[in-house]
Design a protein around this motif. Structure first.
Motif, PDB file in Angstrom:
ATOM      1  N   ILE A  42       0.847  -1.191   0.000  1.00 34.17           N
ATOM      2  CA  ILE A  42       0.000   0.000   0.000  1.00 34.17           C
ATOM      3  C   ILE A  42       0.881   1.239   0.000  1.00 34.17           C
ATOM      4  CG2 ILE A  42      -1.733   1.343   1.246  1.00 34.17           C
ATOM      5  CD1 ILE A  42      -2.758  -1.242   2.435  1.00 34.17           C
ATOM      6  N   ILE A  43       0.596   2.157  -0.912  1.00 36.88           N
ATOM      7  CA  ILE A  43       1.267   3.445  -0.914  1.00 36.88           C
ATOM      8  C   ILE A  43       0.213   4.513  -1.179  1.00 36.88           C
ATOM      9  CG2 ILE A  43       1.977   3.229  -3.335  1.00 36.88           C
ATOM     10  CD1 ILE A  43       4.524   4.877  -2.388  1.00 36.88           C
ATOM     11  N   THR A  44       0.135   5.466  -0.276  1.00 38.55           N
ATOM     12  CA  THR A  44      -0.920   6.486  -0.369  1.00 38.55           C
ATOM     13  C   THR A  44      -0.362   7.892  -0.497  1.00 38.55           C
ATOM     14  OG1 THR A  44      -1.033   6.620   2.038  1.00 38.55           O
ATOM     15  CG2 THR A  44      -2.558   5.103   0.950  1.00 38.55           C
ATOM     16  N   SER A  45       0.903   8.015  -0.830  1.00 38.25           N
ATOM     17  CA  SER A  45       1.512   9.331  -0.932  1.00 38.25           C
ATOM     18  C   SER A  45       0.798  10.174  -1.982  1.00 38.25           C
ATOM     19  CB  SER A  45       2.988   9.203  -1.310  1.00 38.25           C
ATOM     20  OG  SER A  45       3.536  10.478  -1.537  1.00 38.25           O
ATOM     21  N   ALA A  46       0.576  11.420  -1.644  1.00 39.07           N
ATOM     22  CA  ALA A  46      -0.086  12.337  -2.573  1.00 39.07           C
ATOM     23  C   ALA A  46       0.917  13.169  -3.359  1.00 39.07           C
ATOM     24  CB  ALA A  46      -1.025  13.255  -1.802  1.00 39.07           C
ATOM     25  N   HIS A  47       2.202  12.965  -3.114  1.00 40.25           N
ATOM     26  CA  HIS A  47       3.189  13.843  -3.728  1.00 40.25           C
ATOM     27  C   HIS A  47       4.299  13.111  -4.469  1.00 40.25           C
ATOM     28  CE1 HIS A  47       1.243  17.093  -1.656  1.00 40.25           C
ATOM     29  NE2 HIS A  47       1.366  16.438  -0.530  1.00 40.25           N
TER      30      HIS A  47
ATOM     31  N   LEU B  52      -2.029  -1.417  -3.626  1.00 39.90           N
ATOM     32  CA  LEU B  52      -3.233  -0.620  -3.430  1.00 39.90           C
ATOM     33  C   LEU B  52      -2.733   0.813  -3.262  1.00 39.90           C
ATOM     34  CD1 LEU B  52      -6.263  -1.348  -1.194  1.00 39.90           C
ATOM     35  CD2 LEU B  52      -5.176   0.882  -1.142  1.00 39.90           C
ATOM     36  N   THR B  53      -3.237   1.721  -4.084  1.00 37.83           N
ATOM     37  CA  THR B  53      -2.755   3.087  -4.064  1.00 37.83           C
ATOM     38  C   THR B  53      -3.885   4.054  -4.373  1.00 37.83           C
ATOM     39  OG1 THR B  53      -1.049   4.576  -4.951  1.00 37.83           O
ATOM     40  CG2 THR B  53      -2.084   3.062  -6.508  1.00 37.83           C
ATOM     41  N   THR B  54      -3.617   5.307  -4.120  1.00 36.87           N
ATOM     42  CA  THR B  54      -4.569   6.336  -4.527  1.00 36.87           C
ATOM     43  C   THR B  54      -4.406   6.547  -6.031  1.00 36.87           C
ATOM     44  OG1 THR B  54      -2.906   7.914  -3.765  1.00 36.87           O
ATOM     45  CG2 THR B  54      -4.804   7.532  -2.330  1.00 36.87           C
ATOM     46  N   ASP B  55      -5.496   6.889  -6.680  1.00 38.59           N
ATOM     47  CA  ASP B  55      -5.531   7.020  -8.136  1.00 38.59           C
ATOM     48  C   ASP B  55      -5.025   8.404  -8.550  1.00 38.59           C
ATOM     49  OD1 ASP B  55      -5.939   6.456 -10.765  1.00 38.59           O
ATOM     50  OD2 ASP B  55      -8.122   6.568 -10.694  1.00 38.59           O
ATOM     51  N   ILE B  56      -3.733   8.629  -8.315  1.00 40.24           N
ATOM     52  CA  ILE B  56      -3.125   9.923  -8.620  1.00 40.24           C
ATOM     53  C   ILE B  56      -1.733   9.725  -9.191  1.00 40.24           C
ATOM     54  CG2 ILE B  56      -4.383  11.222  -6.853  1.00 40.24           C
ATOM     55  CD1 ILE B  56      -1.825  10.992  -5.112  1.00 40.24           C
ATOM     56  N   CYS B  57      -1.176  10.790  -9.673  1.00 42.68           N
ATOM     57  CA  CYS B  57       0.212  10.862 -10.123  1.00 42.68           C
ATOM     58  C   CYS B  57       0.599   9.672 -10.987  1.00 42.68           C
ATOM     59  CB  CYS B  57       1.162  11.013  -8.936  1.00 42.68           C
ATOM     60  SG  CYS B  57       0.853  12.471  -7.956  1.00 42.68           S
ATOM     61  N   GLY B  58       1.840   9.242 -10.888  1.00 41.08           N
ATOM     62  CA  GLY B  58       2.350   8.158 -11.711  1.00 41.08           C
ATOM     63  C   GLY B  58       1.744   6.813 -11.392  1.00 41.08           C
ATOM     64  N   MET B  59       1.309   6.623 -10.152  1.00 41.08           N
ATOM     65  CA  MET B  59       0.694   5.350  -9.794  1.00 41.08           C
ATOM     66  C   MET B  59      -0.548   5.102 -10.647  1.00 41.08           C
ATOM     67  SD  MET B  59       2.559   6.198  -6.852  1.00 41.08           S
ATOM     68  CE  MET B  59       1.589   7.158  -5.745  1.00 41.08           C
ATOM     69  N   HIS B  60      -1.217   6.171 -11.008  1.00 44.93           N
ATOM     70  CA  HIS B  60      -2.409   6.080 -11.854  1.00 44.93           C
ATOM     71  C   HIS B  60      -2.091   5.349 -13.164  1.00 44.93           C
ATOM     72  CE1 HIS B  60      -5.984   7.369 -14.079  1.00 44.93           C
ATOM     73  NE2 HIS B  60      -5.150   7.669 -15.053  1.00 44.93           N
ATOM     74  N   ASP B  61      -0.914   5.608 -13.713  1.00 45.10           N
ATOM     75  CA  ASP B  61      -0.545   5.027 -15.007  1.00 45.10           C
ATOM     76  C   ASP B  61       0.115   3.659 -14.899  1.00 45.10           C
ATOM     77  OD1 ASP B  61      -1.412   7.334 -16.438  1.00 45.10           O
ATOM     78  OD2 ASP B  61       0.419   8.351 -15.811  1.00 45.10           O
ATOM     79  N   ILE B  62       0.789   3.383 -13.794  1.00 47.00           N
ATOM     80  CA  ILE B  62       1.536   2.132 -13.659  1.00 47.00           C
ATOM     81  C   ILE B  62       0.682   1.004 -13.095  1.00 47.00           C
ATOM     82  CG2 ILE B  62       3.519   1.024 -12.547  1.00 47.00           C
ATOM     83  CD1 ILE B  62       4.292   3.040 -14.730  1.00 47.00           C
ATOM     84  N   VAL B  63      -0.080   1.283 -12.055  1.00 43.78           N
ATOM     85  CA  VAL B  63      -0.912   0.247 -11.427  1.00 43.78           C
ATOM     86  C   VAL B  63      -2.146   0.040 -12.300  1.00 43.78           C
ATOM     87  CG1 VAL B  63      -2.265  -0.380  -9.398  1.00 43.78           C
ATOM     88  CG2 VAL B  63      -0.075   0.801  -9.126  1.00 43.78           C
ATOM     89  N   LYS B  64      -2.291  -1.174 -12.769  1.00 42.20           N
ATOM     90  CA  LYS B  64      -3.429  -1.498 -13.639  1.00 42.20           C
ATOM     91  C   LYS B  64      -4.517  -2.185 -12.805  1.00 42.20           C
ATOM     92  CE  LYS B  64      -0.432  -2.067 -17.623  1.00 42.20           C
ATOM     93  NZ  LYS B  64       0.882  -1.863 -17.038  1.00 42.20           N
ATOM     94  N   ASN B  65      -5.732  -2.200 -13.328  1.00 34.54           N
ATOM     95  CA  ASN B  65      -6.850  -2.789 -12.587  1.00 34.54           C
ATOM     96  C   ASN B  65      -6.667  -4.283 -12.340  1.00 34.54           C
ATOM     97  OD1 ASN B  65      -8.169  -0.340 -12.370  1.00 34.54           O
ATOM     98  ND2 ASN B  65      -9.255  -0.625 -14.294  1.00 34.54           N
ATOM     99  N   ASN B  66      -5.879  -4.947 -13.174  1.00 36.85           N
ATOM    100  CA  ASN B  66      -5.680  -6.383 -12.967  1.00 36.85           C
ATOM    101  C   ASN B  66      -4.395  -6.696 -12.200  1.00 36.85           C
ATOM    102  OD1 ASN B  66      -4.002  -5.588 -15.084  1.00 36.85           O
ATOM    103  ND2 ASN B  66      -4.212  -7.520 -16.180  1.00 36.85           N
ATOM    104  N   THR B  67      -3.635  -5.645 -11.819  1.00 33.19           N
ATOM    105  CA  THR B  67      -2.397  -5.875 -11.066  1.00 33.19           C
ATOM    106  C   THR B  67      -2.372  -5.132  -9.738  1.00 33.19           C
ATOM    107  OG1 THR B  67      -1.228  -4.052 -12.146  1.00 33.19           O
ATOM    108  CG2 THR B  67      -1.039  -6.239 -13.172  1.00 33.19           C
ATOM    109  N   GLY B  68      -3.432  -4.435  -9.431  1.00 33.74           N
ATOM    110  CA  GLY B  68      -3.503  -3.683  -8.190  1.00 33.74           C
ATOM    111  C   GLY B  68      -4.847  -3.003  -8.053  1.00 33.74           C
TER     112      GLY B  68
END
Length: 144
Positions: free
Chosen positions: A42-47, A65-81
């Motif tokens: 889990i990573i929830t950093s906003a910055h 499991l992450t917040t849907d922001i920044c680069g995590m939005h593009d790397i974490v896919k719905n079938n991998t996180g």
């Protein structure tokens, strides 16, 4: 379920989940032991855009499991996180706690994501990222 928690303790502080073991700050020489046993990162950093720990989790087939922001939005896919929409603090912490509860009750979902990561993570290992960025650099240099 063992959760590898990056960043703030917001989740731990707002969850009452006895069946979840949260791992946060650990000695560097014990990182690999904990990472091998983690079921969820889990990573929830906003910055942060894309932290190294995100790629480490992927390389070890640990869904994030992450917040849907920044680069995590593009790397974490719905079938991998799991990506949690961000609107306000109360909704985000509630959604994270509910998702952890859901995944703990349905471990097959984590298993399926880990299997998908096994296929997808190859694109994000350090050698591939180095190759990608060096190729991008060469393209930019050669086009100027």
């Amino acid at each position: 379920m063992i959760v590898w928690l990056g960043g703030n303790n917001i989740i731990r502080d707002n969850c009452d989940l006895d069946f979840v073991t949260f791992i946060n700050t650990i000695p560097r020489d014990e990182v690999e032991k904990y990472r091998k046993n983690a079921h969820l990162h889990i990573i929830t950093s906003a910055h942060e855009a894309n932290t190294t720990v995100l790629f480490e989790a992927m390389e070890h087939c640990v869904p994030t499991l992450t917040t849907d922001i920044c680069g995590m939005h593009d790397i974490v896919k719905n079938n991998t996180g799991v990506k949690i929409p961000v609107d306000n603090y109360q909704n985000v912490t509630k959604a994270i706690a509910e998702k952890i509860d859901e995944l703990a009750a349905n471990p097959n979902k984590l298993y399926d994501m880990a299997c998908e990561l096994r296929l997808d993570s190859f694109n994000y290992v350090s050698e591939m990222r180095e190759k990608y960025y060096n190729g991008l650099y060469e393209t930019l240099v050669n086009n100027n």
